[in-house]
Write a protein that holds these residues in place. Structure first.
Motif, mmCIF file in Angstrom:
data_model
loop_
_atom_site.group_PDB
_atom_site.id
_atom_site.type_symbol
_atom_site.label_atom_id
_atom_site.label_comp_id
_atom_site.label_asym_id
_atom_site.label_seq_id
_atom_site.Cartn_x
_atom_site.Cartn_y
_atom_site.Cartn_z
ATOM 1 N N VAL A 2 34.323 -26.425 -115.929
ATOM 2 C CA VAL A 2 33.457 -25.247 -116.670
ATOM 3 C C VAL A 2 33.708 -23.893 -116.132
ATOM 4 O O VAL A 2 33.604 -23.911 -114.886
ATOM 5 C CB VAL A 2 32.000 -25.667 -116.827
ATOM 6 N N GLN A 3 34.292 -23.154 -117.002
ATOM 7 C CA GLN A 3 34.491 -21.615 -116.483
ATOM 8 C C GLN A 3 33.430 -20.593 -117.477
ATOM 9 O O GLN A 3 33.398 -20.984 -118.593
ATOM 10 C CB GLN A 3 35.861 -21.303 -116.622
ATOM 11 N N LEU A 4 33.114 -19.747 -116.955
ATOM 12 C CA LEU A 4 32.355 -18.748 -117.682
ATOM 13 C C LEU A 4 33.103 -17.537 -116.921
ATOM 14 O O LEU A 4 33.065 -17.213 -115.654
ATOM 15 C CB LEU A 4 30.963 -18.591 -117.125
ATOM 16 N N VAL A 5 33.726 -16.677 -117.789
ATOM 17 C CA VAL A 5 34.500 -15.330 -117.397
ATOM 18 C C VAL A 5 33.751 -14.155 -118.191
ATOM 19 O O VAL A 5 33.740 -14.203 -119.262
ATOM 20 C CB VAL A 5 35.854 -15.556 -118.006
ATOM 21 N N GLU A 6 33.525 -13.297 -117.300
ATOM 22 C CA GLU A 6 32.871 -12.044 -117.810
ATOM 23 C C GLU A 6 33.838 -10.827 -117.823
ATOM 24 O O GLU A 6 34.766 -10.948 -116.964
ATOM 25 C CB GLU A 6 31.632 -11.762 -116.804
ATOM 26 N N SER A 7 33.646 -10.067 -118.718
ATOM 27 C CA SER A 7 34.394 -8.777 -118.818
ATOM 28 C C SER A 7 33.497 -7.752 -119.507
ATOM 29 O O SER A 7 32.312 -7.895 -120.038
ATOM 30 C CB SER A 7 35.695 -8.953 -119.901
ATOM 31 N N GLY A 8 34.163 -6.611 -119.232
ATOM 32 C CA GLY A 8 33.276 -5.466 -119.977
ATOM 33 C C GLY A 8 32.560 -4.385 -119.206
ATOM 34 O O GLY A 8 32.146 -3.282 -119.522
ATOM 35 N N GLY A 9 32.499 -4.819 -117.804
ATOM 36 C CA GLY A 9 31.632 -3.912 -116.787
ATOM 37 C C GLY A 9 32.787 -2.737 -116.613
ATOM 38 O O GLY A 9 33.709 -2.495 -116.945
ATOM 39 N N GLY A 10 32.208 -1.785 -115.695
ATOM 40 C CA GLY A 10 32.764 -0.538 -115.422
ATOM 41 C C GLY A 10 32.045 0.613 -115.023
ATOM 42 O O GLY A 10 30.721 0.365 -114.934
ATOM 43 N N LEU A 11 32.396 1.651 -114.924
ATOM 44 C CA LEU A 11 31.719 3.000 -114.763
ATOM 45 C C LEU A 11 31.486 3.892 -116.004
ATOM 46 O O LEU A 11 32.423 3.974 -116.816
ATOM 47 C CB LEU A 11 32.619 3.951 -113.934
ATOM 48 N N VAL A 12 30.191 3.955 -116.226
ATOM 49 C CA VAL A 12 29.712 4.947 -117.222
ATOM 50 C C VAL A 12 28.687 5.894 -116.858
ATOM 51 O O VAL A 12 27.985 5.787 -115.795
ATOM 52 C CB VAL A 12 29.331 4.104 -118.357
ATOM 53 N N GLN A 13 28.637 7.074 -117.659
ATOM 54 C CA GLN A 13 27.666 8.359 -117.285
ATOM 55 C C GLN A 13 26.411 7.637 -117.903
ATOM 56 O O GLN A 13 26.354 6.995 -118.934
ATOM 57 C CB GLN A 13 28.100 9.334 -118.005
ATOM 58 N N PRO A 14 25.349 8.376 -117.204
ATOM 59 C CA PRO A 14 24.026 8.029 -117.581
ATOM 60 C C PRO A 14 23.983 8.482 -119.226
ATOM 61 O O PRO A 14 24.402 9.479 -119.624
ATOM 62 C CB PRO A 14 23.295 8.876 -116.770
ATOM 63 N N GLY A 15 23.177 7.486 -120.038
ATOM 64 C CA GLY A 15 22.953 7.704 -121.329
ATOM 65 C C GLY A 15 24.172 7.009 -122.048
ATOM 66 O O GLY A 15 24.167 6.700 -123.274
ATOM 67 N N GLY A 16 25.249 6.631 -121.338
ATOM 68 C CA GLY A 16 26.269 5.914 -122.101
ATOM 69 C C GLY A 16 26.168 4.598 -122.567
ATOM 70 O O GLY A 16 25.078 3.880 -122.228
ATOM 71 N N SER A 17 27.071 3.648 -122.879
ATOM 72 C CA SER A 17 26.939 2.442 -123.365
ATOM 73 C C SER A 17 28.126 1.596 -122.875
ATOM 74 O O SER A 17 29.368 1.993 -122.504
ATOM 75 C CB SER A 17 26.850 2.416 -124.976
ATOM 76 N N LEU A 18 27.885 0.194 -122.574
ATOM 77 C CA LEU A 18 28.919 -0.731 -122.569
ATOM 78 C C LEU A 18 28.495 -1.995 -123.247
ATOM 79 O O LEU A 18 27.359 -2.257 -123.433
ATOM 80 C CB LEU A 18 28.914 -0.862 -120.859
ATOM 81 N N ARG A 19 29.523 -2.760 -123.192
ATOM 82 C CA ARG A 19 29.305 -4.130 -123.794
ATOM 83 C C ARG A 19 30.012 -5.215 -122.976
ATOM 84 O O ARG A 19 31.184 -5.146 -123.015
ATOM 85 C CB ARG A 19 29.886 -4.335 -125.205
ATOM 86 N N LEU A 20 29.144 -5.949 -122.429
ATOM 87 C CA LEU A 20 29.594 -7.124 -121.512
ATOM 88 C C LEU A 20 29.850 -8.251 -122.461
ATOM 89 O O LEU A 20 29.367 -8.781 -123.403
ATOM 90 C CB LEU A 20 28.690 -7.608 -120.705
ATOM 91 N N SER A 21 30.975 -9.156 -122.089
ATOM 92 C CA SER A 21 31.223 -10.581 -122.882
ATOM 93 C C SER A 21 31.474 -11.343 -121.522
ATOM 94 O O SER A 21 31.820 -11.273 -120.443
ATOM 95 C CB SER A 21 32.527 -10.242 -123.665
ATOM 96 N N CYS A 22 31.075 -12.924 -122.279
ATOM 97 C CA CYS A 22 31.044 -13.783 -121.210
ATOM 98 C C CYS A 22 31.734 -14.966 -122.327
ATOM 99 O O CYS A 22 30.885 -15.310 -123.201
ATOM 100 C CB CYS A 22 29.625 -14.306 -120.568
ATOM 101 N N VAL A 23 32.865 -15.483 -121.948
ATOM 102 C CA VAL A 23 33.334 -16.473 -122.488
ATOM 103 C C VAL A 23 33.301 -18.058 -121.776
ATOM 104 O O VAL A 23 33.670 -17.982 -120.747
ATOM 105 C CB VAL A 23 35.004 -16.519 -122.920
#
Length: 123
Positions: A2-23
């Motif tokens: 079984v594998q869970l692989v995350e993606s979508g992290g990074g550096l963002v400024q305060p007030g910004g947005s990100l979307r994380l994914s996990c397959v």
């Protein structure tokens, strides 16, 4: 198997947005089903804490610190978990882990974890 692989992290400024994914994936030939899935965060020097969770039926719960800013969702057809993170704050900085309660076949049930993805909120 079984594998869970995350993606979508990074550096963002305060007030910004990100979307994380996990397959989630399982070795070929094995049937599986996923019940509850969730996102956890671990900030430096702190314990790992639940951020948000979602059941297979779509019921959700959130940590008080992220209510109104983060949205958890899942695509059962693609075995994918998402975390939409809006209005990010420096205190959201952490490694984010995906976890899933998975049945492999009719007898084997365990909670599996991804490798983590770093989210850094900084100007």
């Amino acid at each position: 198997q079984v594998q869970l692989v995350e993606s979508g992290g990074g550096l963002v400024q305060p007030g910004g947005s990100l979307r994380l994914s996990c397959v989630a994936s399982v070795a070929s030939g094995n049937s599986f089903s996923i019940s509850q899935m969730g996102w956890y965060q671990q900030a430096p020097g702190k314990q790992c804490e639940l951020v948000a969770a979602v059941t297979s039926g779509g019921s959700t719960n959130y940590a008080d610190s992220v209510k109104g800013r983060f949205t958890i969702s899942r695509d059962n057809a693609d075995n994918t978990l998402y975390l939409r993170m809006n209005s990010l704050k420096p205190e959201d900085t952490a490694v984010y882990y995906c976890a899933a309660d998975i049945w492999v076949g009719p007898w084997s049930r365990s909670v599996y974890w991804g490798q983590g993805t770093q989210v850094t909120v900084s100007s």
